[in-house]
Structures are given as structure tokens and as C-alpha cells.
Scaffold this motif. Structure first.
Motif, PDB file in Angstrom:
ATOM      1  N   ASN A 268       0.823  -1.207   0.000  1.00  0.00           N
ATOM      2  CA  ASN A 268       0.000   0.000   0.000  1.00  0.00           C
ATOM      3  C   ASN A 268       0.860   1.262   0.000  1.00  0.00           C
ATOM      4  O   ASN A 268       0.596   2.227  -0.747  1.00  0.00           O
ATOM      5  CB  ASN A 268      -0.928  -0.002   1.208  1.00  0.00           C
ATOM      6  CG  ASN A 268      -2.033  -1.043   1.104  1.00  0.00           C
ATOM      7  OD1 ASN A 268      -2.288  -1.586   0.027  1.00  0.00           O
ATOM      8  ND2 ASN A 268      -2.669  -1.352   2.220  1.00  0.00           N
ATOM      9  N   ASP A 272       1.104   3.906  -3.088  1.00  0.00           N
ATOM     10  CA  ASP A 272       0.681   5.292  -2.857  1.00  0.00           C
ATOM     11  C   ASP A 272       1.766   6.281  -3.266  1.00  0.00           C
ATOM     12  O   ASP A 272       1.480   7.325  -3.871  1.00  0.00           O
ATOM     13  CB  ASP A 272       0.322   5.487  -1.380  1.00  0.00           C
ATOM     14  CG  ASP A 272      -0.983   4.808  -0.998  1.00  0.00           C
ATOM     15  OD1 ASP A 272      -1.698   4.343  -1.897  1.00  0.00           O
ATOM     16  OD2 ASP A 272      -1.268   4.733   0.219  1.00  0.00           O
ATOM     17  N   LYS A 304      -4.367  -4.732  -6.145  1.00  0.00           N
ATOM     18  CA  LYS A 304      -5.614  -4.312  -5.495  1.00  0.00           C
ATOM     19  C   LYS A 304      -5.565  -2.839  -5.128  1.00  0.00           C
ATOM     20  O   LYS A 304      -6.532  -2.093  -5.348  1.00  0.00           O
ATOM     21  CB  LYS A 304      -5.855  -5.161  -4.242  1.00  0.00           C
ATOM     22  CG  LYS A 304      -7.129  -4.814  -3.492  1.00  0.00           C
ATOM     23  CD  LYS A 304      -7.301  -5.696  -2.268  1.00  0.00           C
ATOM     24  CE  LYS A 304      -8.562  -5.321  -1.487  1.00  0.00           C
ATOM     25  NZ  LYS A 304      -8.719  -6.166  -0.256  1.00  0.00           N
ATOM     26  N   ARG A 305      -4.438  -2.390  -4.588  1.00  0.00           N
ATOM     27  CA  ARG A 305      -4.303  -0.975  -4.201  1.00  0.00           C
ATOM     28  C   ARG A 305      -4.307  -0.064  -5.424  1.00  0.00           C
ATOM     29  O   ARG A 305      -4.916   1.017  -5.401  1.00  0.00           O
ATOM     30  CB  ARG A 305      -2.992  -0.780  -3.424  1.00  0.00           C
ATOM     31  CG  ARG A 305      -2.810   0.617  -2.845  1.00  0.00           C
ATOM     32  CD  ARG A 305      -3.732   0.837  -1.672  1.00  0.00           C
ATOM     33  NE  ARG A 305      -3.362   2.010  -0.892  1.00  0.00           N
ATOM     34  CZ  ARG A 305      -3.869   2.300   0.300  1.00  0.00           C
ATOM     35  NH1 ARG A 305      -4.768   1.488   0.865  1.00  0.00           N
ATOM     36  NH2 ARG A 305      -3.498   3.376   0.949  1.00  0.00           N
ATOM     37  N   THR A 307      -5.817  -0.348  -8.203  1.00  0.00           N
ATOM     38  CA  THR A 307      -7.130  -0.171  -8.848  1.00  0.00           C
ATOM     39  C   THR A 307      -7.912   0.987  -8.247  1.00  0.00           C
ATOM     40  O   THR A 307      -8.844   1.495  -8.872  1.00  0.00           O
ATOM     41  CB  THR A 307      -7.963  -1.457  -8.735  1.00  0.00           C
ATOM     42  OG1 THR A 307      -8.127  -1.793  -7.347  1.00  0.00           O
ATOM     43  CG2 THR A 307      -7.294  -2.610  -9.459  1.00  0.00           C
ATOM     44  N   ASP A 308      -7.542   1.419  -7.044  1.00  0.00           N
ATOM     45  CA  ASP A 308      -8.254   2.515  -6.391  1.00  0.00           C
ATOM     46  C   ASP A 308      -7.563   3.866  -6.599  1.00  0.00           C
ATOM     47  O   ASP A 308      -8.026   4.889  -6.089  1.00  0.00           O
ATOM     48  CB  ASP A 308      -8.368   2.248  -4.886  1.00  0.00           C
ATOM     49  CG  ASP A 308      -9.210   1.015  -4.576  1.00  0.00           C
ATOM     50  OD1 ASP A 308     -10.145   0.748  -5.339  1.00  0.00           O
ATOM     51  OD2 ASP A 308      -8.899   0.322  -3.582  1.00  0.00           O
TER      52      ASP A 308
END
Length: 466
Positions: A268, A272, A304-305, A307-308
Motif C-alpha cells: 500500500n 501510494d 488491489k491498491r 485499482t483505487d
């Protein structure tokens, strides 16, 4: 705004030229304004103005400068909405990113004023007791600065903060890709009481013209934020007289994710930072080495991270095509696209956040600074020397380590060749020195160590006992 011309600032006056440069909104591809293209004759005007501005500014007491600088920061805050709006238009940044960019400018102005009051000017030991020796710090002189486009106002703050607090004067050249908010900031200086010539800001599309600043013997310090290639050109052009240098250049930041790390948290935090500012960050993770035992797990969490993630555009279509070319070359060489990998249809220079797996060390995505939204992920095993993998680059700006072992983290932090190493979380702040090793530059931005570069270190000895 497309027809608006944003003038340069030379000796406190708005200055234009016969030739102008279009500034493009990367979110739309549309022209949002023009800036002047500096002429050779104006180079001499700038140098004279900065030299006279230095005399006035350095002649003020630190207390007088402090009052004016803090007033300047307040005036900038009063104009925050206008400046942030300009930033959003010229960079395509999301608002929170643009507000951070602006906030770092005023933070730097206020930080360096305080840091100037904590300068050490110690009395030095005399073994015979005959002399009083002490160190005196004084303003260095005229500064010339060349700035990058990725964080326009943060970059201005990194230079204006120590320039003003030290008592120097400056000629700044922001990138012609993102000059608008920076020029507006410069023009607000007079309202705070900063004398004419202390801050000069110019724009130019011809790389040969600004070399007149560098070849002159007037500047004492040349500073830059940009590529290593650009830094070498700037330093080479400056070596006509003895000058100081402070240059923050290219990066190829490694990440080491050990088997014992908190893999989800590591993924994550890496994602970021990687996709912040669309990957256009000098300290962005560029080579992510993950232990083979947790490689697939890391890839799953990272995908997964990602995609946001909501990103702004790249700064230009030229840059977007360059990054897409790196992705295509990696695919041909066997890398797998976990997510992204393509341009986004529609106006502007958008592309998808991209993760590549099965990347090899000889691929361009491992050897070159990507400066875009692509994260290459490589694996390492217990038989590999992971520190050597991290150091296998000519660059040394930043590095990241994720492990729950104190000894592993301390060893990696000690042995990785980079100007900053963050263990278990990326962290940057104005009080922390920022700069590189190897081909990533010399000198520092931020912290007291930056301020010291804008000051002399003079030893004074007074005979007290004959």
C-alpha cells in the motif's frame, strides 16, 4: 486565459518579449496562457538587478528580513486560491496535490526564517589563549536556480526559502511547462516589501540563452532541480569562474521488501508513493525488489491498491509516449503487465497506473528513471546480495526498505548508497535534508544543511594577548 501573457519579473518590473511560449493544460491539451521567451540582452539586465538586489537585501538585519519574509508568506496565503487554481490548470494536479505543492512554498519560507535564527557561529578553541577565534556566517551572494516542472511551487520554496533567509538574491528559471503560478508568486514579492532585484524570475525556451547566467562571474551559487544530464550541462557551463553548486538530479530509487515485512502495508505504501503525482516524483520507487517467498502476495496486494488510484495526467504527450515506450519494450523482453499499461482515451495526457512483474535487471524500466506511473517488480532470493541489487545504479537519491527485523533494517539503511533511506514508511519533511549521492547530485534542499549552502563560513581571529 488562453490569450493572457504572464510577464517575467526583472528588477521588480514586469517584462515581456517579442516572442512568447504557449503553456498547455495537460488535462485538456489546450493553451491556457503564454510566457515571454527571454532574450540575451535581458540576461545582462537580470544579473545587474540581482547584484544590486543582493546589496540591498544583505544590508538589512536578520530581524528586518524576517518581518518582510513572514509578511510575504501571509500575502501568498491570501492569494492561495488563485495560485492553486493556476497550479491545477498548468499541471493537471488533483486539488489536494496542488494544495500540498502550494503549502510547501509558505512552509519553506517560514521554516528557513526560523532556521536562520538557530545558525551556529561558534567560538573556536585557541591552545595558547592568545586569540579569540570565532566563525561568522554571511550571505553568499547572487544565486541562479533552474527548476523542474513536477512540483512548481514546492521547488520555488526549496530555493526562495534559504535565499531570502540567508540574505542572498536570486534569478530563478521555472520550467516553461509549468511557469504560471511561479511567476505570480514572484510578482507578489514587492507587496511584502522585498526590494527590487532580490527575486528575479524568467522564462526561456532556448537552452543556450540562460547559459549567460552560468558563464557570468556574478553568481556565487548555481542550484538546480532536474535531470542528471541537465545538471551536467549546467555545471559545465558554470565553470568559467569558481562557483558553489547545489543540484538535486535524477533518481532510480530501489525498494527492498523482505520476507518478514508486513506485505500488505508495504504494498500500500509503495503504491501510494509510486503513483503520487502520476509517478512524476524524483523520489518515486523505481525498482521494487521483493523476496521470492512473498512475491506473488505482494503483487496481489499491489494490484488491489492500484485499482483505487486516481491520477492526474502526465505533463505532456511526449512524456506519456516515452513511458508507454518503456512499457512496450519491457513486454517484448518478457515482462508481464499486471494492470494498466495503456493510455487513457479522451482529452489530455492521461494513462493507466501500471504494474509490471517478471522484470529483469537489464530492462530499461530497471536501468532508467521512469518518471511516470509504472512500477517494475523484481524478485530476489536468499542467495542474492539484495544490497548490491539496490546499489546497482549510477543514481543515489532515495531508497526504501520494508522489514520487521531491526538488524536487517539498520544494515540496509547503512549500506544502501542513497541520500535518504526510509525504513517501513516513506517520509519527507522540510526539516530533513534532501539530496543525492553518486550521479543524483550534490548539496541539500530542506533542513539547516540547505541554508548553510547559501552562507559563507568565515573564520575570524582577534589577538587578545600579545
Amino acid at each position: 486565459m488562453a490569450d493572457k501573457l504572464f510577464p517575467m519579473l526583472i528588477n521588480g518590473k514586469s517584462v515581456t518579449t517579442d516572442k512568447s511560449i504557449d503553456v498547455i493544460n495537460p488535462s485538456t491539451g489546450e493553451v491556457i496562457g503564454q510566457v515571454p521567451d527571454l532574450s540575451e540582452s535581458q540576461v545582462a539586465d537580470c544579473l545587474r538587478a540581482a547584484r544590486e538586489g543582493f546589496k540591498q537585501w544583505s544590508g538589512k538585519t536578520p530581524g528586518e528580513r524576517k518581518t518582510i519574509i513572514l509578511r510575504y508568506a501571509d500575502i501568498l496565503e491570501e492569494n492561495k486560491e488563485r495560485l492553486v487554481s493556476l497550479l491545477i490548470e498548468e499541471t493537471g494536479k488533483p486539488r489536494d496535490n496542488a494544495e500540498y505543492d502550494f503549502g510547501m512554498l509558505t512552509t519553506c519560507l517560514r521554516f528557513f526564517v526560523e532556521e536562520a535564527e538557530r545558525l551556529e557561529q561558534p567560538v573556536l578553541h585557541d591552545p595558547d589563549g592568545r586569540f579569540l577565534h570565532y566563525v561568522q556566517r554571511q550571505p553568499l551572494g547572487v544565486v541562479v536556480g533552474f527548476l523542474a516542472w513536477n512540483f512548481p511551487l514546492l521547488n520555488v520554496g526549496y530555493k526562495l526559502g534559504p535565499v531570502l533567509a540567508s540574505g542572498c538574491s536570486v534569478i530563478l528559471k521555472p520550467s516553461t511547462l509549468t511557469p504560471l503560478a511561479s511567476l505570480e508568486v514572484a510578482h507578489l514579492a514587492s507587496a511584502a516589501g522585498i526590494p527590487d532585484g532580490v527575486i528575479n524570475m524568467v522564462t526561456c525556451d532556448n537552452h543556450e540563452v540562460p547559459k549567460g547566467f552560468l558563464s557570468s562571474d556574478i553568481p556565487e551559487l548555481v542550484t538546480m532541480i532536474g535531470s542528471t544530464r541537465g545538471g551536467l550541462e549546467v555545471m559545465n557551463s558554470s565553470c568559467t569562474s569558481i562557483k558553489h553548486f547545489s543540484v538535486e538530479l535524477g533518481g532510480n530509487a530501489p525498494v527492498l521488501v523482505y520476507a518478514d515485512a508486513d506485505i500488505e502495508a508495504a504494498a500500500n505504501k509503495i503504491i501510494d508513493l509510486k503513483f503520487a503525482n502520476t509517478g512524476q516524483v524524483c523520489v518515486s520507487p523505481n525498482r521494487c525488489f521483493v523476496h521470492e517467498s512473498v512475491y506473488e502476495k505482494f503483487i496481489d496486494y499491489a494490484k488491489k491498491r492500484a485499482t483505487d488510484i486516481v491520477m492526474g495526467p502526465m505533463i505532456s504527450d511526449k512524456e506519456r509516449q516515452r513511458v508507454l515506450g518503456l512499457i512496450d519494450a519491457a513486454k517484448v523482453s518478457g515482462a508481464q503487465v499486471i494492470c494498466g499499461g495503456k493510455a487513457v482515451d479522451g482529452p489530455g495526457y492521461f494513462m493507466e497506473p501500471t504494474i509490471l512483474s517478471d522484470v529483469r535487471r537489464d530492462m530499461k524500466t530497471s536501468c532508467e528513471e521512469i518518471f511516470g506511473p509504472v512500477l517494475p517488480v523484481l524478485s530476489f532470493s536468499d542467495t542474492d546480495d539484495e544490497i548490491a541489487l539496490a546499489n546497482d545504479t549510477e543514481y543515489g537519491l532515495a531508497a526504501y526498505v520494508f522489514t520487521t527485523s531491526l538488524s536487517v533494517g539498520l544494515r540496509a539503511a547503512r549500506d544502501i548508497q542513497a541520500g535518504s533511506v526510509c525504513v517501513n514508511e516513506p517520509h519527507y519533511s522540510v526539516q530533513l535534508p534532501h539530496g543525492g549521492l553518486k550521479q543524483s547530485g550534490i548539496g541539500k534542499d530542506c533542513s539547516k544543511y540547505s541554508l548553510e549552502e547559501y552562507l559563507t563560513l568565515k573564520r575570524i581571529s582577534i589577538l587578545i594577548d600579545k
